[in-house]
Design a protein around this motif. Structure first.
Motif, mmCIF file in Angstrom:
data_model
loop_
_atom_site.group_PDB
_atom_site.id
_atom_site.type_symbol
_atom_site.label_atom_id
_atom_site.label_comp_id
_atom_site.label_asym_id
_atom_site.label_seq_id
_atom_site.Cartn_x
_atom_site.Cartn_y
_atom_site.Cartn_z
ATOM 1 N N ASP A 1 0.558 -1.601 -0.280
ATOM 2 C CA ASP A 1 -0.278 -0.688 0.258
ATOM 3 C C ASP A 1 1.042 1.303 -0.085
ATOM 4 O OD1 ASP A 1 -2.245 1.741 0.346
ATOM 5 O OD2 ASP A 1 -2.767 0.548 2.288
ATOM 6 N N ASN A 2 0.551 2.366 -0.185
ATOM 7 C CA ASN A 2 1.536 3.346 -0.444
ATOM 8 C C ASN A 2 0.286 3.662 0.853
ATOM 9 O OD1 ASN A 2 2.018 3.540 -3.453
ATOM 10 N ND2 ASN A 2 0.055 4.115 -3.798
ATOM 11 N N PHE A 3 1.775 5.298 1.361
ATOM 12 C CA PHE A 3 1.646 5.958 2.731
ATOM 13 C C PHE A 3 2.233 7.222 2.444
ATOM 14 C CE2 PHE A 3 6.075 4.494 3.213
ATOM 15 C CZ PHE A 3 6.643 5.695 3.161
ATOM 16 N N SER A 4 1.625 7.855 3.742
ATOM 17 C CA SER A 4 1.731 9.516 3.313
ATOM 18 C C SER A 4 1.578 9.577 5.277
ATOM 19 C CB SER A 4 1.448 11.151 2.812
ATOM 20 O OG SER A 4 -0.279 10.076 3.524
ATOM 21 N N GLY A 5 2.877 10.768 5.269
ATOM 22 C CA GLY A 5 2.847 11.326 6.968
ATOM 23 C C GLY A 5 4.278 12.158 6.496
ATOM 24 N N THR A 6 4.861 11.644 8.107
ATOM 25 C CA THR A 6 5.531 13.032 8.530
ATOM 26 C C THR A 6 7.246 12.095 8.985
ATOM 27 O OG1 THR A 6 4.515 13.291 11.322
ATOM 28 C CG2 THR A 6 3.578 14.482 9.128
ATOM 29 N N TRP A 7 7.817 12.935 9.762
ATOM 30 C CA TRP A 7 8.999 12.359 9.625
ATOM 31 C C TRP A 7 9.685 12.922 10.722
ATOM 32 C CZ3 TRP A 7 14.109 13.240 8.550
ATOM 33 C CH2 TRP A 7 14.004 14.182 7.167
ATOM 34 N N SER A 8 9.963 12.550 11.721
ATOM 35 C CA SER A 8 11.588 13.775 12.529
ATOM 36 C C SER A 8 12.503 12.823 12.774
ATOM 37 C CB SER A 8 10.906 14.279 13.526
ATOM 38 O OG SER A 8 10.428 13.159 14.379
ATOM 39 N N VAL A 9 14.055 13.228 13.370
ATOM 40 C CA VAL A 9 14.922 12.714 13.332
ATOM 41 C C VAL A 9 15.785 13.229 14.764
ATOM 42 C CG1 VAL A 9 17.427 12.321 12.822
ATOM 43 C CG2 VAL A 9 15.963 11.966 11.154
ATOM 44 N N ASN A 10 15.765 12.586 15.734
ATOM 45 C CA ASN A 10 16.889 12.269 16.976
ATOM 46 C C ASN A 10 17.425 11.611 16.968
ATOM 47 O OD1 ASN A 10 16.945 13.869 19.612
ATOM 48 N ND2 ASN A 10 15.652 12.439 20.637
ATOM 49 N N LEU A 11 19.212 12.587 17.225
ATOM 50 C CA LEU A 11 20.309 12.037 17.195
ATOM 51 C C LEU A 11 20.342 10.340 15.844
ATOM 52 C CD1 LEU A 11 20.891 11.589 20.990
ATOM 53 C CD2 LEU A 11 22.111 13.178 19.224
ATOM 54 N N ASP A 12 20.217 9.553 16.124
ATOM 55 C CA ASP A 12 20.538 8.577 14.904
ATOM 56 C C ASP A 12 18.924 6.909 15.073
ATOM 57 O OD1 ASP A 12 20.930 6.901 17.688
ATOM 58 O OD2 ASP A 12 21.929 5.378 16.604
ATOM 59 N N ILE A 13 18.279 8.275 15.187
ATOM 60 C CA ILE A 13 16.491 7.971 15.847
ATOM 61 C C ILE A 13 15.834 8.351 14.810
ATOM 62 C CG2 ILE A 13 14.560 7.280 16.754
ATOM 63 C CD1 ILE A 13 16.793 5.126 17.164
ATOM 64 N N ILE A 14 15.149 7.547 14.166
ATOM 65 C CA ILE A 14 14.165 8.281 12.449
ATOM 66 C C ILE A 14 12.759 8.376 13.008
ATOM 67 C CG2 ILE A 14 14.424 6.431 10.775
ATOM 68 C CD1 ILE A 14 13.868 9.020 9.159
ATOM 69 N N SER A 15 11.603 8.671 12.995
ATOM 70 C CA SER A 15 10.459 8.485 14.048
ATOM 71 C C SER A 15 9.280 9.201 12.704
ATOM 72 C CB SER A 15 10.156 8.996 14.923
ATOM 73 O OG SER A 15 10.760 8.846 15.701
ATOM 74 N N LEU A 16 8.821 8.283 11.853
ATOM 75 C CA LEU A 16 8.143 7.657 11.612
ATOM 76 C C LEU A 16 6.396 7.939 11.955
ATOM 77 C CD1 LEU A 16 9.458 5.249 8.567
ATOM 78 C CD2 LEU A 16 9.243 8.277 8.676
ATOM 79 N N ASN A 17 6.111 8.692 11.415
ATOM 80 C CA ASN A 17 4.216 9.251 11.541
ATOM 81 C C ASN A 17 3.843 8.818 10.768
ATOM 82 O OD1 ASN A 17 1.415 8.859 12.669
ATOM 83 N ND2 ASN A 17 1.971 11.299 14.066
ATOM 84 N N ILE A 18 2.828 7.963 10.074
ATOM 85 C CA ILE A 18 2.226 7.617 8.681
ATOM 86 C C ILE A 18 0.477 7.150 8.470
ATOM 87 C CG2 ILE A 18 4.621 7.894 7.188
ATOM 88 C CD1 ILE A 18 4.651 4.430 7.006
ATOM 89 N N LYS A 19 0.029 6.978 7.665
ATOM 90 C CA LYS A 19 -1.293 6.363 7.261
ATOM 91 C C LYS A 19 -1.132 5.200 5.941
ATOM 92 C CE LYS A 19 -5.140 8.257 9.134
ATOM 93 N NZ LYS A 19 -5.820 8.705 9.438
ATOM 94 N N SER A 20 -1.432 4.294 5.652
ATOM 95 C CA SER A 20 -1.400 3.663 4.648
ATOM 96 C C SER A 20 -2.624 4.182 3.739
ATOM 97 C CB SER A 20 -1.455 2.462 4.751
ATOM 98 O OG SER A 20 -2.769 1.993 4.992
ATOM 99 N N THR A 21 -2.853 4.625 2.279
ATOM 100 C CA THR A 21 -4.113 4.979 1.372
ATOM 101 C C THR A 21 -5.198 4.401 1.773
ATOM 102 O OG1 THR A 21 -1.774 5.872 0.209
ATOM 103 C CG2 THR A 21 -4.039 5.388 -0.817
ATOM 104 N N ALA A 22 -5.081 2.976 1.474
ATOM 105 C CA ALA A 22 -5.876 2.330 0.944
ATOM 106 C C ALA A 22 -6.681 1.763 2.324
ATOM 107 C CB ALA A 22 -5.327 1.478 -0.222
#
Length: 271
Positions: free
Chosen positions: A199-220
């Motif tokens: 599935d496709n997704f869209s959302g936001t990302w952020s980085v703290n030191l060597d950790i990437i945080s994803l907050n996303i939602k699948s399209t379908a």
């Protein structure tokens, strides 16, 4: 004394006012620099899992990069350029070469540009790493006899050794992102696989030191997915890693949990 304290407070306040914009500029500059390094489309190249052995054991390395051993005959002639690789990311299959692929999930043979429904014991291959089949079919006006005799390699592991398992469905479950497109310093899009559905997704990302945080939602499926990954950015690759999210369950079907520790799933991407 009160005058001195008032003057000190005024100096401190002035210093904060002066430094605050500089800190904000520095933070924005850092985020923009990272985005400049990440922007674009990253496609997954490898899924793999690293584990540490807690005891000596052996197991069938179904997803061995070297492929399964054995032979494949077409009309009693050895097939050339065989890789014999097993894949179980979604529906399991074995790629003999670019022209011959055998789907174990839906029992279908892909031969050159044609597909054939076939009958065979796929469970023996999936569960025991043993594939012995023979198919007869017509390709155009030509009769084809295909004999496949393959065995997954048995791998020996010693206590304390780090083992890398490639291309397993467990690795995909740990890092289900097959594509990442960093659109801005906060926006991300891409593709992910949940419950064997791409599935496709869209959302936001952020980085703290060597950790990437994803907050996303699948399209379908409209599934909300929030996850932190350890990330490593090299000149050519982006690697996301996470510890096993199912420590209480059987992590690998062919390796008991008590035989391994430090289970970390990885996905390697390139542009």
């Amino acid at each position: 004394m009160r005058i001195i304290r008032k003057i000190d407070f005024i100096k401190l306040l002035s210093l904060v006012i002066i430094l605050a914009p500089a800190l904000m500029i520095s933070s924005c500059s850092k985020d923009d620099t990272l985005f400049d390094e990440l922007k674009g489309t990253w496609s997954v190249r490898d899924f793999y899992t690293t584990v540490t052995a807690t005891k000596d054991f052996s197991f069938l390395d179904m997803n061995s990069p070297q492929g399964w051993s054995g032979e494949v005959l077409e009309n009693n002639v050895p097939v050339q350029n065989c890789v014999n690789k097993f894949y179980d990311n979604t529906s399991p299959y074995i790629a003999i070469n670019k022209d011959i692929i055998l789907s174990l999930g839906n029992k279908r043979l892909i031969y050159k540009n044609s597909q054939f429904d076939v009958v065979f014991n796929s469970e023996e291959a999936i569960n025991n790493g043993n594939l012995q089949v023979e198919f007869n079919f017509m390709y155009g006006t030509n009769p084809v006899n295909l004999k496949i005799n393959l065995q997954a390699p048995l791998k020996e592991v010693k206590t304390g050794n780090t083992l890398t398992i490639y291309g397993s469905k467990e690795s995909l479950a740990g890092v289900p992102l097959s594509e990442l497109r960093f659109m801005s310093p906060t926006e991300v899009r891409g593709k992910l696989t949940l419950n064997n559905i791409l599935d496709n997704f869209s959302g936001t990302w952020s980085v703290n030191l060597d950790i990437i945080s994803l907050n996303i939602k699948s399209t379908a499926g409209q599934v909300q997915y929030m996850q932190n990954y350890k990330f490593l950015l090299t000149e050519s690759d982006l690697i996301l890693s996470t510890e096993s999210v199912y420590p209480q369950d059987r992590i690998f079907t062919n390796i008991p949990n008590e035989n391994i520790t430090n289970v970390i799933h990885h996905a390697k991407y390139s542009r």
